[in-house]
Design a protein around this motif. Structure first.
Motif, mmCIF file in Angstrom:
data_model
loop_
_atom_site.group_PDB
_atom_site.id
_atom_site.type_symbol
_atom_site.label_atom_id
_atom_site.label_comp_id
_atom_site.label_asym_id
_atom_site.label_seq_id
_atom_site.Cartn_x
_atom_site.Cartn_y
_atom_site.Cartn_z
ATOM 1 N N UNK A 23 -10.989 10.944 13.259
ATOM 2 C CA UNK A 23 -9.971 11.112 12.875
ATOM 3 C C UNK A 23 -8.530 10.206 13.188
ATOM 4 N N UNK A 24 -9.023 8.967 13.145
ATOM 5 C CA UNK A 24 -8.106 8.544 13.664
ATOM 6 C C UNK A 24 -8.674 6.763 13.472
ATOM 7 N N UNK A 25 -7.958 5.967 12.928
ATOM 8 C CA UNK A 25 -9.019 3.958 12.055
ATOM 9 C C UNK A 25 -10.109 4.211 13.134
ATOM 10 N N UNK A 26 -10.839 3.678 12.908
ATOM 11 C CA UNK A 26 -12.373 3.131 13.428
ATOM 12 C C UNK A 26 -11.350 2.714 14.893
ATOM 13 N N UNK A 27 -11.623 2.866 16.275
ATOM 14 C CA UNK A 27 -11.582 1.630 17.159
ATOM 15 C C UNK A 27 -11.577 0.414 17.301
ATOM 16 N N UNK A 28 -12.679 0.310 16.791
ATOM 17 C CA UNK A 28 -13.030 -1.057 16.245
ATOM 18 C C UNK A 28 -11.871 -1.785 14.944
ATOM 19 N N UNK A 29 -11.440 -1.326 14.464
ATOM 20 C CA UNK A 29 -10.640 -1.826 13.636
ATOM 21 C C UNK A 29 -9.127 -1.762 14.378
ATOM 22 N N UNK A 30 -9.007 -1.522 15.061
ATOM 23 C CA UNK A 30 -8.070 -1.368 16.085
ATOM 24 C C UNK A 30 -7.715 -1.773 17.050
ATOM 25 N N UNK A 31 -8.973 -2.451 17.381
ATOM 26 C CA UNK A 31 -8.796 -3.731 18.674
ATOM 27 C C UNK A 31 -9.049 -4.567 18.385
ATOM 28 N N UNK A 32 -9.537 -4.711 17.025
ATOM 29 C CA UNK A 32 -9.220 -5.805 16.416
ATOM 30 C C UNK A 32 -7.894 -6.822 15.539
ATOM 31 N N UNK A 33 -7.103 -5.429 15.320
ATOM 32 C CA UNK A 33 -5.709 -5.803 14.848
ATOM 33 C C UNK A 33 -5.127 -6.108 15.622
ATOM 34 N N UNK A 34 -5.843 -5.534 17.578
ATOM 35 C CA UNK A 34 -4.628 -6.019 17.939
ATOM 36 C C UNK A 34 -4.850 -6.778 18.874
ATOM 37 N N UNK A 35 -6.054 -7.348 18.246
ATOM 38 C CA UNK A 35 -5.992 -8.528 18.830
ATOM 39 C C UNK A 35 -5.823 -10.133 17.500
ATOM 40 N N UNK A 36 -5.796 -9.653 16.787
ATOM 41 C CA UNK A 36 -5.426 -11.038 15.905
ATOM 42 C C UNK A 36 -3.770 -11.290 15.269
ATOM 43 N N UNK A 37 -3.712 -11.843 15.509
ATOM 44 C CA UNK A 37 -2.309 -12.858 15.462
ATOM 45 C C UNK A 37 -1.824 -12.468 13.932
ATOM 46 N N UNK A 38 -1.087 -11.983 13.521
ATOM 47 C CA UNK A 38 -0.249 -11.960 12.344
ATOM 48 C C UNK A 38 0.561 -13.178 12.127
ATOM 49 N N UNK A 39 1.096 -13.982 11.021
ATOM 50 C CA UNK A 39 2.032 -14.113 10.659
ATOM 51 C C UNK A 39 2.283 -14.679 9.664
ATOM 52 N N UNK A 40 3.500 -13.715 9.038
ATOM 53 C CA UNK A 40 4.107 -14.313 7.891
ATOM 54 C C UNK A 40 4.586 -12.601 7.664
ATOM 55 N N UNK A 41 5.041 -12.585 6.020
ATOM 56 C CA UNK A 41 4.696 -11.192 5.745
ATOM 57 C C UNK A 41 3.809 -9.945 6.642
ATOM 58 N N UNK A 42 5.253 -9.193 7.530
ATOM 59 C CA UNK A 42 4.978 -8.214 8.424
ATOM 60 C C UNK A 42 4.876 -6.809 7.773
ATOM 61 N N UNK A 43 5.166 -6.606 6.493
ATOM 62 C CA UNK A 43 5.053 -5.562 5.749
ATOM 63 C C UNK A 43 3.457 -5.260 5.686
ATOM 64 N N UNK A 44 2.834 -3.913 6.991
ATOM 65 C CA UNK A 44 1.506 -4.156 6.314
ATOM 66 C C UNK A 44 1.836 -1.905 6.090
ATOM 67 N N UNK A 45 0.035 -2.215 5.353
ATOM 68 C CA UNK A 45 -0.018 -0.969 4.175
ATOM 69 C C UNK A 45 -1.506 -0.134 4.826
ATOM 70 N N UNK A 46 -1.503 1.073 4.914
ATOM 71 C CA UNK A 46 -2.950 1.721 5.053
ATOM 72 C C UNK A 46 -3.396 2.070 4.235
ATOM 73 N N UNK A 47 -4.825 1.913 3.614
ATOM 74 C CA UNK A 47 -5.285 2.931 3.130
ATOM 75 C C UNK A 47 -6.772 3.441 3.427
ATOM 76 N N UNK A 48 -6.661 4.794 4.166
ATOM 77 C CA UNK A 48 -7.784 5.330 4.361
ATOM 78 C C UNK A 48 -8.030 6.725 3.502
ATOM 79 N N UNK A 49 -9.360 6.595 3.358
ATOM 80 C CA UNK A 49 -9.852 7.781 2.614
ATOM 81 C C UNK A 49 -10.776 8.851 3.872
ATOM 82 N N UNK A 50 -10.793 10.228 3.676
ATOM 83 C CA UNK A 50 -11.499 11.088 4.184
ATOM 84 C C UNK A 50 -11.980 12.257 3.813
#
Length: 71
Positions: A23-50
């Protein structure tokens, strides 16, 4: 995957395609996003399946986006 946290310069749309896991995005993905620096366009989209429902995934994504400066 979580060790590769080089800076990513986004030249277009930033789209994350992830499964719904417990019932969430995988924790490993969430941790990777949190640790990674993103520059440029900050319009983020999340596509999920369930299989049935995304559960609390939207809540976790909405908490993560402001921390990263995503729109």
């Amino acid at each position: 995957m979580t060790n590769d946290v080089l800076e990513i310069n986004v030249g277009g749309k930033l789209v994350f395609v992830v499964p719904t896991y417990a019932w969430r995005i995988p924790r490993i993905v969430e941790e990777w996003i949190a640790k990674t620096k993103f520059t440029g366009d900050v319009n983020a989209y999340f596509v999920m399946n369930c299989g049935d429902t995304i559960g609390n995934a939207k809540k976790y994504i909405k908490q993560l986006c402001p921390k990263k400066g995503f729109q």
